[in-house]
Enzyme design. Structure first.
Site, PDB file in Angstrom:
ATOM      1  N   SER A   1       1.096  -1.305  -0.077  1.00 20.47           N
ATOM      2  CA  SER A   1      -0.027  -0.237   0.215  1.00 20.47           C
ATOM      3  C   SER A   1       1.176   1.375   0.131  1.00 20.47           C
ATOM      4  O   SER A   1       0.732   2.427   0.125  1.00 20.47           O
ATOM      5  CB  SER A   1      -0.638   0.094   1.549  1.00 20.47           C
ATOM      6  OG  SER A   1       0.136   0.199   2.321  1.00 20.47           O
TER       7      SER A   1
ATOM      8  N   LYS B   1      -6.143   5.361   8.089  1.00 18.31           N
ATOM      9  CA  LYS B   1      -5.132   5.266   7.706  1.00 18.31           C
ATOM     10  C   LYS B   1      -5.656   7.035   7.362  1.00 18.31           C
ATOM     11  O   LYS B   1      -3.698   8.173   8.103  1.00 18.31           O
ATOM     12  CB  LYS B   1      -4.935   5.410   6.823  1.00 18.31           C
ATOM     13  CG  LYS B   1      -3.381   3.847   6.189  1.00 18.31           C
ATOM     14  CD  LYS B   1      -3.578   3.453   4.481  1.00 18.31           C
ATOM     15  CE  LYS B   1      -2.639   1.920   4.980  1.00 18.31           C
ATOM     16  NZ  LYS B   1      -2.720   1.327   3.146  1.00 18.31           N
TER      17      LYS B   1
END
Lengths: 261, 811
Positions: free
Chosen positions: B663, B706
């Site tokens: 990611s 996040k």
């Protein structure tokens, strides 16, 4: 209520030379407990065995192996002592559970000596219904010999003893000492005492008939008989064999008992 | 064909509108005030696939069509299964009762008897009553005068015969001047004179002739005595046999009458009739048991059936009784040990030894479930030694054989039993996590032979109006089942929004009941503290905040390290070759995001991008794959006509643990491009997303955490209005952000950018367009790509010059 004192002090149990039956030991202990008697175990050392053992050709047939072995004076002594020790241990072990006062003695003599001289009038001499093999030995079996004694006799059957039932006493009248003893034992066992009328002409058949009449299909836990009603040792054994109950023979013989003892 | 990455290379992505960041619950189509107004949720709500599988598995009686139900632990599969099986009971009468009885012929192999439901206990009671009656009847019979008379006759017959022999022998001995005397060990024959046994001294004085005659006579009597004594055992045996025959004849009358009554009660059950016959024969054989009075044992009542008592041989061990059931059993085995599944043979200590008998056989859950369904937790099953193998064995054999673990492992050497097997007809439902299912399927070749039906439980449901209505009922059901306050409309909406967040998808709703149960339970408590009669949104949100706060110690320490510049994370300014990546840490169910500084350095080289994380073995394989993809991207986009002459290094700064996942690959690529182009990247932005070789940005997990992780850092330092996060466009559908993040974005204090390509990302980060190739094959001047390609060309030239120089020196 004042507790009537017992006419008996001791129960005397002859410990046979060939070994005592546990069943007899327990029955004796239970009886002594019920009447609060001291139980005396007596082992008789037969002097005839020592005389015989001096003979060089004397030998014995040992059971159960049926093997012959020469008799030896020293070994005979050792075996008699060992037998006495063995029976003393068994006696003490079995009686421990019953909590009765007990004593063990060794006397010189045979079964007749036990009946005549060791057991006294204030004792109850406990004997077991004889086995067939007992008739083989000279001098008669202890049950027959017991009738020579001044003591009251308790004859214990080998098998078929009932677990309960009334204590039956064959009596001539209500003041008969048999009934007093029967009542005492009945009270101790929680059973009823039952008076069975005595018969005019004592005989086995008449006595058994009287018992059947009084008890019906039931069996008594213990039967109390007057000594004067027992005319022979065969009669006592016959009654014992038919009823298969312990028989207490109370009183001293009015005349010498007939029999083959 | 144009590179796909260049399609929108000139476009600068815009911040997402606030309504894309969070999808509120919409229960407008559901009329209710509180969850009490809602119908209870259907069984297996939202689990149509699993439900159909279970129904099919339940309907198929064929061997092997057992069910493996799989799903997340928090989905409470077992309770769902139990609820379904209890609600939708399979039709059918309750299955058989099972008993174990003594096998009189082979006692160590007790016999199992199946009886119609509800007949086991009556059989046990009947046998106990029989024995109780016989214990009264038989002694009375044997004490009766009739019996005693016959018994005495037998004894007397023997006695008379024996006595006659002995008496004759005795008389014979007496006639010869001898006597038979008892010794401690047996019998002996002695010479008698005047009533006294003759000793050696007296005997020696006898004349020789008399001595010899006496010795001969003694020898003769000894022989006869031996013969007589040897005949006793034989005679005694004859007597015993005759008495035994009498006992049998006497007992038979009472026993036959009692057994006959029982036989008529159970006449339709041949096995029971056979057993009654065996009992009859055994009682006859052991009639003496009933005539004695063993010490310490009560004469009446059930004491006679206590372990170790001789009468327990006639007892009936009721293994399974379905007397109270009116349907097929459903049993859940929570502790599937070998013994709990298959049953066990217990032992008791008797005089220092361990003994057992058929009465000490205990049923297992398979016995109790026989004819119905058993539910077993697969994880527990595999935690128990030998349990899985044993389960497979009984499924193969189609019968339950009790196995003793102690014997299997050789720990016990005492005698035990081999009870006869009991036919098994049970539907087994194993449940467990998917990992267990797939591991079994791949590692155990027998697994799919026994578990042909997969019931795959959904973790989530589509977030449609129907889905939200279903979840509302589910939440109401959870509250009602736990006896909690009902939720009002706002409370249900908040719970549904939480369900969406739990599923990490704005268009899905989590079906993990355990999480919802925890949420509603704590919210109920808070509503109570606040004095409310129903649970409201305020209670649910308060709960969520508290849940986060309780688990946030590590998150706060991490944030503190950043705010105190221990962990270097810039949230303003620009830097070349430096970018804020985002990662998620998930600890015991609490996930939070944190920014990580990623840097790139470049130099002329052999065309290798060094992943420092991988070099030091801190990078996982997926992360390494992501970095290798960057090589592919750069090679494919820039290195036309010449070998790539780049030496680059990438690192997660201040990362001391492992790095896994791809990611961060967009962030890494942007850092690399920045380093190559010499263009600074904005530090007030953080980036998450994976990238493929063509520059497409791909979805990642944990997008909400996040964003919130970076938002919290920025908020702590003060929101500038320029800060934000770049996420893959395909992750927009997953956004279920916290209200404070949504509000900050609505107020233009923070921004979420959805990017589809790395060009969009680099444009946002550098402020320059990425650029695309012109017809002449070159990138337009002033674009990021032009700068990157120029740098790579310089590196290639420098490397070529270096190689030429080396070659010249060699020659």
């Amino acid at each position: 209520m004042v507790k009537e004192s017992s006419p008996y002090r001791r129960a005397v149990l002859g410990m046979p030379t060939g070994g005592v039956d546990r069943h007899l030991l327990r029955a004796a202990a239970e009886f002594a407990r019920l009447l609060e008697l001291e139980l005396l175990g007596v082992f008789m050392e037969d002097p005839a065995l020592f005389s015989l053992a001096t003979l060089p050709f004397a030998r014995e047939l040992r059971l159960p192996g049926h093997d012959w072995q020469a008799l030896d004076l020293q070994r005979m002594g050792e075996e008699l002592r060992a037998a006495a020790d063995r029976e003393r241990r068994l006696f003490e072990k079995e009686l421990m559970a019953y909590g009765v006062a007990c004593r063990f003695e060794v006397h010189r003599g045979d079964s007749a000596t036990l009946a005549r001289h060791v057991a006294r009038a204030s004792d109850i001499l406990i004997v077991e219904e004889p086995m067939e093999i007992d008739t083989l030995a000279a001098g008669g079996d202890p049950a027959r010999l017991s009738l020579l004694s001044a003591a009251t006799i308790l004859l214990v059957p080998r098998t078929g003893m009932p677990q309960g039932g009334p204590v039956a006493a064959v009596v001539a009248d209500p003041s008969d000492p048999c009934l007093r003893i029967a009542s005492r034992i009945a009270a101790a066992t929680g059973e009823k005492a039952l008076a069975v009328p005595s018969v005019d002409q004592p005989s086995t058949a008449a006595l058994l008939g009287s018992l059947r009449l009084a008890l019906g299909p039931r069996r008594e836990r213990l039967l109390v008989l007057p000594r004067q009603g027992i005319t022979s040792d065969g009669m006592l054994l016959e009654i014992a064999s038919q009823r298969r109950v312990p028989i207490l023979v109370v009183g001293t013989a009015a005349h010498p008992v007939e029999g083959n003892a | 064909m144009r590179d796909a990455a260049n399609i929108d290379a000139e476009a600068m992505p815009q911040a997402l509108p606030a309504d894309k960041l969070f999808r509120p619950a919409d229960l407008s189509g559901l009329a209710f005030t509180t969850t009490r107004d809602l119908a209870p949720p259907p069984v297996l709500a939202g689990q149509r696939r699993a439900e159909e599988a279970i129904r099919l598995g339940g309907a198929l009686a064929a061997r092997g069509f057992n069910i493996f139900a799989t799903g997340r632990t928090k989905g409470r599969i077992s309770s769902e299964l139990r609820q379904m099986l209890e609600t939708v009971r399979p039709p059918g009468k309750p299955p058989q009762d099972w008993v174990y009885v003594n096998n009189f012929a082979v006692p160590h192999r007790p016999t199992a008897i199946g009886l119609p439901a509800g007949r086991a206990v009556p059989l046990q009671q009947a046998l106990r009553k029989l024995i109780e009656d016989l214990r009264v009847t038989l002694p009375a019979l044997f004490e009766s005068e009739d019996y005693q008379r016959r018994r005495t006759a037998i004894d007397e017959a023997l006695r008379t015969n024996t006595q006659k022999v002995f008496q004759t022998l005795g008389e014979k001995a007496t006639a010869r001047g001898l006597a038979i005397i008892r010794t401690p060990m047996g019998f002996t024959v002695a010479a008698v004179d005047k009533g006294e046994v003759v000793d050696a001294e007296a005997f020696a004085k006898w004349p020789e002739e008399r001595r010899k005659a006496t010795q001969d006579a003694i020898a003769q009597i000894e022989r006869e005595m031996e013969q007589a004594l040897r005949s006793i055992p034989k005679l005694e045996k004859e007597r015993r046999d005759t008495v035994h025959a009498l006992d049998q004849e006497t007992a038979q009358f009472a026993i036959n009458q009692e057994i006959g009554e029982l036989r008529s009660r159970f006449a339709e059950l041949p096995q029971v009739v056979d057993h009654l016959e065996a009992v009859r024969n055994d009682v006859l054989l052991h009639v003496q048991l009933f005539l004695g009075q063993p010490e310490g044992v009560s004469a009446a009542g059930l004491d006679a059936m206590l372990p170790g008592h001789p009468f327990e041989r006639y007892d009936v061990n009721v293994l399974v009784s379905n007397a109270a059931n009116d349907h097929l059993p459903v049993v859940e085995e929570l502790n599937p040990t070998l013994g709990n599944l298959l049953g066990r043979v217990e032992h008791m200590s008797y005089q220092g030894a361990l003994v057992t008998n058929f009465r000490m056989i205990k049923a297992g859950s398979l016995h109790r479930a026989n004819g119905g369904t058993i539910i077993i937790d697969a994880r527990s099953l595999f935690s128990e030694p030998y349990a899985w193998s044993a389960l497979k064995r009984v499924l193969v054999r189609g019968e339950i054989v009790i196995e003793d673990l102690a014997h299997i492992v050789g720990l016990m050497s005492t005698a035990t039993l081999e009870p006869s097997p009991i036919p098994l007809n049970v539907k087994v439902i194993l449940f467990g996590e998917r990992l267990i299912y797939y591991l079994l399927a791949s590692l155990d070749p027998e697994f799919q032979q026994h578990f042909k039906i997969l019931a795959d439980f959904e973790d989530e449901v589509e977030r449609s109006p129907e889905g939200e209505a279903l979840l509302a009922r589910l939440i109401g059901g959870v509250a009602a089942e736990a006896g909690l306050r009902a939720l009002d409309r706002s409370g249900v909406e908040a719970a549904i929004e939480r369900a969406a967040r739990l599923s990490q998808d704005a268009s899905k709703l989590s079906l993990l009941v355990e999480d919802l149960h925890d949420l509603v339970t704590e919210s109920d408590h808070r509503a109570g503290v606040a004095g409310r009669t129903v649970i409201t949104r305020a209670d649910v949100e308060s709960t969520l905040r508290a849940q986060r706060q309780r688990a946030s110690r590590l998150e706060e320490r991490t944030r503190e390290m950043i705010l105190r510049d221990v962990s270097l994370i810039a949230t303003e300014g620009s830097q070349v070759g430096q970018i804020n990546g985002l990662s998620v840490i998930d600890l015991a169910g609490h996930a939070f995001g944190q920014p990580t500084r990623i840097t790139a350095r470049v130099a002329p080289g052999s065309g290798k991008i060094v992943d420092i994380e991988r070099e030091v073995e801190l990078g996982g394989p997926i992360h390494s794959k992501g970095v290798l993809i960057l090589s592919g991207f750069i090679t494919g986009r820039y290195a036309y006509g010449a070998p790539m002459s780049l030496q680059a290094s990438l690192v997660f700064e201040q990362s001391y643990g492992g790095v896994e996942g791809d990611s961060a690959s967009v962030a890494e690529l942007c850092a690399l491009l920045s380093a190559l182009a010499g263009l600074a990247l904005r530090q007030d932005l953080a980036v998450t997303g994976s990238v493929n070789q063509h520059g497409h940005v791909q979805a990642i997990g944990g997008v909400n955490e996040k964003i919130e992780g970076f938002f919290d850092i920025c908020t702590s330092r003060g929101l500038t209005g320029r800060q934000g996060v770049l996420i893959p466009a395909s992750n927009v559908q997953h956004l279920m952000l916290r209200p404070d993040v949504v509000q900050a974005c609505a107020d233009a204090k923070f921004a979420i950018y959805a990017v589809r390509t790395v060009d969009e990302a680099i444009a946002l980060l550098t402020g320059c367009t990425a650029g695309h190739r012109k017809p002449d094959g070159r990138y337009a001047d002033g674009t990021v790509n032009a700068a990157v390609e120029a740098c790579l060309a310089r590196f290639a030239a420098a490397r070529k010059a270096m190689i030429d120089d080396q070659n010249a020196r060699k020659h």
